[in-house]
Write a protein that holds these residues in place. Sequence first.
Motif, PDB file in Angstrom:
ATOM      1  N   LEU A 109      -1.544   7.257   9.683  1.00 27.91           N
ATOM      2  CA  LEU A 109      -2.390   6.596  10.673  1.00 27.91           C
ATOM      3  C   LEU A 109      -3.680   6.075  10.044  1.00 27.91           C
ATOM      4  O   LEU A 109      -4.121   4.957  10.342  1.00 27.91           O
ATOM      5  N   ASP A 110      -4.293   6.881   9.196  1.00 26.40           N
ATOM      6  CA  ASP A 110      -5.536   6.458   8.543  1.00 26.40           C
ATOM      7  C   ASP A 110      -5.309   5.230   7.674  1.00 26.40           C
ATOM      8  O   ASP A 110      -6.138   4.316   7.633  1.00 26.40           O
ATOM      9  N   GLU A 111      -4.174   5.193   6.974  1.00 28.80           N
ATOM     10  CA  GLU A 111      -3.882   4.031   6.126  1.00 28.80           C
ATOM     11  C   GLU A 111      -3.604   2.802   6.975  1.00 28.80           C
ATOM     12  O   GLU A 111      -4.011   1.683   6.629  1.00 28.80           O
ATOM     13  N   LEU A 112      -2.914   2.983   8.088  1.00 31.44           N
ATOM     14  CA  LEU A 112      -2.681   1.860   8.997  1.00 31.44           C
ATOM     15  C   LEU A 112      -4.000   1.303   9.511  1.00 31.44           C
ATOM     16  O   LEU A 112      -4.177   0.083   9.616  1.00 31.44           O
ATOM     17  N   ALA A 113      -4.935   2.185   9.816  1.00 34.50           N
ATOM     18  CA  ALA A 113      -6.224   1.743  10.336  1.00 34.50           C
ATOM     19  C   ALA A 113      -7.013   0.950   9.307  1.00 34.50           C
ATOM     20  O   ALA A 113      -7.841   0.101   9.661  1.00 34.50           O
ATOM     21  N   ARG A 114      -6.764   1.222   8.023  1.00 36.57           N
ATOM     22  CA  ARG A 114      -7.466   0.508   6.957  1.00 36.57           C
ATOM     23  C   ARG A 114      -6.790  -0.799   6.575  1.00 36.57           C
ATOM     24  O   ARG A 114      -7.306  -1.530   5.721  1.00 36.57           O
ATOM     25  N   ARG A 157       0.866  -1.166   0.000  1.00 34.60           N
ATOM     26  CA  ARG A 157       0.000   0.000   0.000  1.00 34.60           C
ATOM     27  C   ARG A 157       0.909   1.224   0.000  1.00 34.60           C
ATOM     28  O   ARG A 157       2.072   1.144   0.409  1.00 34.60           O
ATOM     29  N   ALA A 158       0.389   2.350  -0.442  1.00 35.85           N
ATOM     30  CA  ALA A 158       1.181   3.577  -0.462  1.00 35.85           C
ATOM     31  C   ALA A 158       0.268   4.759  -0.174  1.00 35.85           C
ATOM     32  O   ALA A 158      -0.936   4.711  -0.434  1.00 35.85           O
ATOM     33  N   VAL A 159       0.860   5.806   0.369  1.00 38.87           N
ATOM     34  CA  VAL A 159       0.098   7.010   0.684  1.00 38.87           C
ATOM     35  C   VAL A 159       0.679   8.203  -0.076  1.00 38.87           C
ATOM     36  O   VAL A 159       1.817   8.174  -0.545  1.00 38.87           O
TER      37      VAL A 159
END
Length: 232
Positions: free
Chosen positions: A60-65, A39-41
């Motif tokens: 943080l939002d990507e980690l939560a997903r 995944r990448a942000v």
Amino acid sequence: MTAGGTSRPTLLLVHGAWHGSWCWERLTPVLRADGWNTRAVDLPSAGSQAGVRDDARVVLDELARTDGPVVVVAHSYGGVPVTQAVAEAAEAAEVVHVVYLAAYQLDIGESLLGHHGAPVPSEPDGFQAVPDRPVPLFYADAPAADAEAATGRLVPQSTRSFSDTLTAAGWHTVPSTYVVCEQDQALPPHHQEELAARAGSVHRIASGHSPFLSMPGEFAALLAKIASESAG
């Protein structure tokens, strides 16, 4: 998918200043062909006046997903918001390892500019222009066509992101590895070695600042080794 008998972690890729998630485009197909989920942000500080906290929130939002264990790979400036985010993630995400790729592995109270002994800018709401001659700085060992294409996608970087200080440092509690790019002209190797002293382990690669572009196969193999070991 397993590695070392346990679930393979997802690799969360976090780019550096002036860049975007596009910079991983040569690397991710190699990793996925080997069975790794990536995944990448896109950090908002590249192209807007966002600061470290805003960038950390995106991580943080990507980690939560992301379900299951995660290895976060931070390049260059990306190490700053990743360090903050991993500390704040705590129980909310299963971050098992952080890889600092020629990155700023800073401590609480430190900033990117402070690490270099530079003063806080008088106009913190401005932008840092794309550096002059980015090809030798970032992509000296990459194929010429790829280097030129990457240069055309760079955007101004938020000044605030360089002066914001960390309030937490995740590497104190989450295992970390530093990858020193030995031919780096953007963050010289001696600076990297100082930062790498904070990591639990250190690897070195004979590349410039952007091995994901110049040697994606070799760098993917190194990431796979680090991630597999982190999984058990």
